[in-house]
Scaffold this motif. Structure first.
Motif, PDB file in Angstrom:
ATOM      1  N   GLY A 295      -6.517 -16.237 -15.761  1.00 54.90           N
ATOM      2  CA  GLY A 295      -5.962 -17.002 -14.655  1.00 54.90           C
ATOM      3  C   GLY A 295      -5.032 -16.213 -13.751  1.00 54.90           C
ATOM      4  O   GLY A 295      -4.681 -16.672 -12.667  1.00 54.90           O
ATOM      5  N   TYR A 296      -4.637 -15.027 -14.177  1.00 54.65           N
ATOM      6  CA  TYR A 296      -3.759 -14.180 -13.350  1.00 54.65           C
ATOM      7  C   TYR A 296      -4.568 -13.642 -12.178  1.00 54.65           C
ATOM      8  O   TYR A 296      -5.664 -13.101 -12.352  1.00 54.65           O
ATOM      9  CB  TYR A 296      -3.204 -13.039 -14.197  1.00 54.65           C
ATOM     10  N   LEU A 297      -4.044 -13.816 -10.973  1.00 54.67           N
ATOM     11  CA  LEU A 297      -4.690 -13.358  -9.748  1.00 54.67           C
ATOM     12  C   LEU A 297      -3.752 -12.424  -9.009  1.00 54.67           C
ATOM     13  O   LEU A 297      -2.535 -12.606  -9.043  1.00 54.67           O
ATOM     14  CB  LEU A 297      -5.010 -14.547  -8.831  1.00 54.67           C
ATOM     15  N   GLY A 298      -4.326 -11.463  -8.326  1.00 54.69           N
ATOM     16  CA  GLY A 298      -3.517 -10.555  -7.525  1.00 54.69           C
ATOM     17  C   GLY A 298      -4.297 -10.045  -6.339  1.00 54.69           C
ATOM     18  O   GLY A 298      -5.531 -10.017  -6.345  1.00 54.69           O
ATOM     19  N   THR A 299      -3.578  -9.654  -5.327  1.00 52.86           N
ATOM     20  CA  THR A 299      -4.206  -9.077  -4.146  1.00 52.86           C
ATOM     21  C   THR A 299      -3.315  -7.974  -3.598  1.00 52.86           C
ATOM     22  O   THR A 299      -2.090  -8.006  -3.751  1.00 52.86           O
ATOM     23  CB  THR A 299      -4.471 -10.156  -3.064  1.00 52.86           C
ATOM     24  N   SER A 300      -3.941  -6.995  -3.001  1.00 54.65           N
ATOM     25  CA  SER A 300      -3.163  -5.941  -2.356  1.00 54.65           C
ATOM     26  C   SER A 300      -3.877  -5.516  -1.082  1.00 54.65           C
ATOM     27  O   SER A 300      -5.072  -5.741  -0.912  1.00 54.65           O
ATOM     28  CB  SER A 300      -2.985  -4.728  -3.286  1.00 54.65           C
TER      29      SER A 300
ATOM     30  N   ALA B 192       0.793  -8.540  -4.166  1.00 53.23           N
ATOM     31  CA  ALA B 192       1.340  -9.878  -4.435  1.00 53.23           C
ATOM     32  C   ALA B 192       0.434 -10.535  -5.464  1.00 53.23           C
ATOM     33  O   ALA B 192      -0.772 -10.264  -5.510  1.00 53.23           O
ATOM     34  CB  ALA B 192       1.394 -10.714  -3.156  1.00 53.23           C
ATOM     35  N   ASP B 193       1.035 -11.413  -6.303  1.00 55.14           N
ATOM     36  CA  ASP B 193       0.219 -12.031  -7.347  1.00 55.14           C
ATOM     37  C   ASP B 193       0.533 -13.512  -7.523  1.00 55.14           C
ATOM     38  O   ASP B 193       1.462 -14.048  -6.899  1.00 55.14           O
ATOM     39  CB  ASP B 193       0.350 -11.272  -8.668  1.00 55.14           C
TER      40      ASP B 193
ATOM     41  N   TYR C  32       5.803  -9.448  -6.115  1.00 56.51           N
ATOM     42  CA  TYR C  32       5.544  -8.679  -4.898  1.00 56.51           C
ATOM     43  C   TYR C  32       6.170  -7.302  -5.076  1.00 56.51           C
ATOM     44  O   TYR C  32       7.333  -7.202  -5.490  1.00 56.51           O
ATOM     45  CB  TYR C  32       6.145  -9.343  -3.658  1.00 56.51           C
ATOM     46  N   ILE C  33       5.408  -6.261  -4.790  1.00 59.11           N
ATOM     47  CA  ILE C  33       5.959  -4.904  -4.820  1.00 59.11           C
ATOM     48  C   ILE C  33       5.351  -4.065  -3.705  1.00 59.11           C
ATOM     49  O   ILE C  33       4.224  -4.296  -3.277  1.00 59.11           O
ATOM     50  CB  ILE C  33       5.748  -4.202  -6.183  1.00 59.11           C
ATOM     51  N   ASP C  34       6.128  -3.102  -3.257  1.00 57.99           N
ATOM     52  CA  ASP C  34       5.672  -2.089  -2.312  1.00 57.99           C
ATOM     53  C   ASP C  34       5.489  -0.796  -3.079  1.00 57.99           C
ATOM     54  O   ASP C  34       6.335  -0.432  -3.904  1.00 57.99           O
ATOM     55  CB  ASP C  34       6.713  -1.860  -1.208  1.00 57.99           C
ATOM     56  N   LEU C  35       4.396  -0.106  -2.771  1.00 59.54           N
ATOM     57  CA  LEU C  35       4.088   1.145  -3.459  1.00 59.54           C
ATOM     58  C   LEU C  35       3.722   2.205  -2.436  1.00 59.54           C
ATOM     59  O   LEU C  35       3.255   1.894  -1.340  1.00 59.54           O
ATOM     60  CB  LEU C  35       2.923   0.943  -4.434  1.00 59.54           C
ATOM     61  N   ILE C  36       3.917   3.448  -2.822  1.00 60.31           N
ATOM     62  CA  ILE C  36       3.556   4.564  -1.958  1.00 60.31           C
ATOM     63  C   ILE C  36       2.606   5.474  -2.716  1.00 60.31           C
ATOM     64  O   ILE C  36       2.774   5.692  -3.916  1.00 60.31           O
ATOM     65  CB  ILE C  36       4.803   5.313  -1.453  1.00 60.31           C
ATOM     66  N   GLY C  37       1.594   5.970  -2.022  1.00 55.08           N
ATOM     67  CA  GLY C  37       0.561   6.775  -2.652  1.00 55.08           C
ATOM     68  C   GLY C  37       0.947   8.230  -2.803  1.00 55.08           C
ATOM     69  O   GLY C  37       1.554   8.823  -1.921  1.00 55.08           O
ATOM     70  N   ILE C  38       0.573   8.767  -3.953  1.00 55.68           N
ATOM     71  CA  ILE C  38       0.783  10.180  -4.270  1.00 55.68           C
ATOM     72  C   ILE C  38      -0.548  10.691  -4.798  1.00 55.68           C
ATOM     73  O   ILE C  38      -1.169  10.055  -5.636  1.00 55.68           O
ATOM     74  CB  ILE C  38       1.875  10.342  -5.350  1.00 55.68           C
ATOM     75  N   MET C  39      -0.988  11.824  -4.314  1.00 56.32           N
ATOM     76  CA  MET C  39      -2.223  12.421  -4.803  1.00 56.32           C
ATOM     77  C   MET C  39      -1.856  13.634  -5.652  1.00 56.32           C
ATOM     78  O   MET C  39      -1.163  14.528  -5.192  1.00 56.32           O
ATOM     79  CB  MET C  39      -3.116  12.861  -3.639  1.00 56.32           C
ATOM     80  N   GLU C  40      -2.300  13.631  -6.909  1.00 51.90           N
ATOM     81  CA  GLU C  40      -2.087  14.765  -7.812  1.00 51.90           C
ATOM     82  C   GLU C  40      -3.451  15.239  -8.289  1.00 51.90           C
ATOM     83  O   GLU C  40      -3.982  14.716  -9.260  1.00 51.90           O
ATOM     84  CB  GLU C  40      -1.206  14.361  -9.001  1.00 51.90           C
ATOM     85  N   GLY C  41      -4.031  16.196  -7.569  1.00 50.83           N
ATOM     86  CA  GLY C  41      -5.373  16.655  -7.897  1.00 50.83           C
ATOM     87  C   GLY C  41      -6.363  15.525  -7.737  1.00 50.83           C
ATOM     88  O   GLY C  41      -6.444  14.900  -6.692  1.00 50.83           O
TER      89      GLY C  41
END
Length: 169
Positions: A74-79, A95-96, A101-110
């Protein structure tokens, strides 16, 4: 008079071009393409689905998560995720159905793709915690997703939730 009008028009054109936002490269926009599609999910104690679609002329990735069986049923989430050419990073807002609600920033490691919280969360014991998701072991039809937390500023990470993604038919 004509010279003044021509010069004024030229200045407005230069200003308009200078104010255009930078455009991302095709390579930057493609860094999260592996995620796009319909996925079957499994984790210890549960199952779910996730539909990931490109929207808004391919500039936004929209996620639609649903836990269908087990411990999170029953847990739903969207981003929504987008690449910002001004800072050269991916950004995600989540948000779920539990009001999260959270804000995230992308990091690329390989070959690993990471979305990490932009600011720490205060825990009841007074410590600060940051969380991140990691996408790794990425193939065309599968990858592993981990939700991890750190209370030492990212020096060490503890696994909270691992989801195995398999591309759905």
């Amino acid at each position: 008079m004509k010279t003044t009008l021509l010069l004024t028009g030229l200045i407005w054109c230069v200003i308009a071009v200078a104010q255009q936002p930078p455009q991302p490269s095709k390579e930057d926009l493609a860094k999260m393409d592996f995620w796009v599609g319909k996925w079957d999910l499994t984790w210890d104690g549960g199952k779910g689905t996730n539909l990931i679609e490109k929207k808004l002329n391919g500039r936004v990735i929209q996620e639609n998560f649903e836990a269908t069986e087990g411990n999170f049923k029953g847990y739903l989430g969207t981003s929504i995720s987008t690449f910002n050419p001004r800072d050269g990073k991916w950004h995600q807002a989540w948000a779920d159905s539990q009001g999260g609600y959270i804000d995230l920033i992308g990091i690329m490691e390989g070959d690993t793709r990471i979305f990490q919280m932009t600011s720490p969360r205060q825990l009841p014991n007074g410590k600060e915690s940051i969380s991140r998701m990691r996408f790794y072991d990425i193939t065309e039809d599968a990858f592993t997703w981990d939700w991890e937390a750190s209370t030492d500023g990212g020096e060490t990470w503890n696994l909270n939730w691992r989801i195995n993604y398999t591309r759905a038919d």
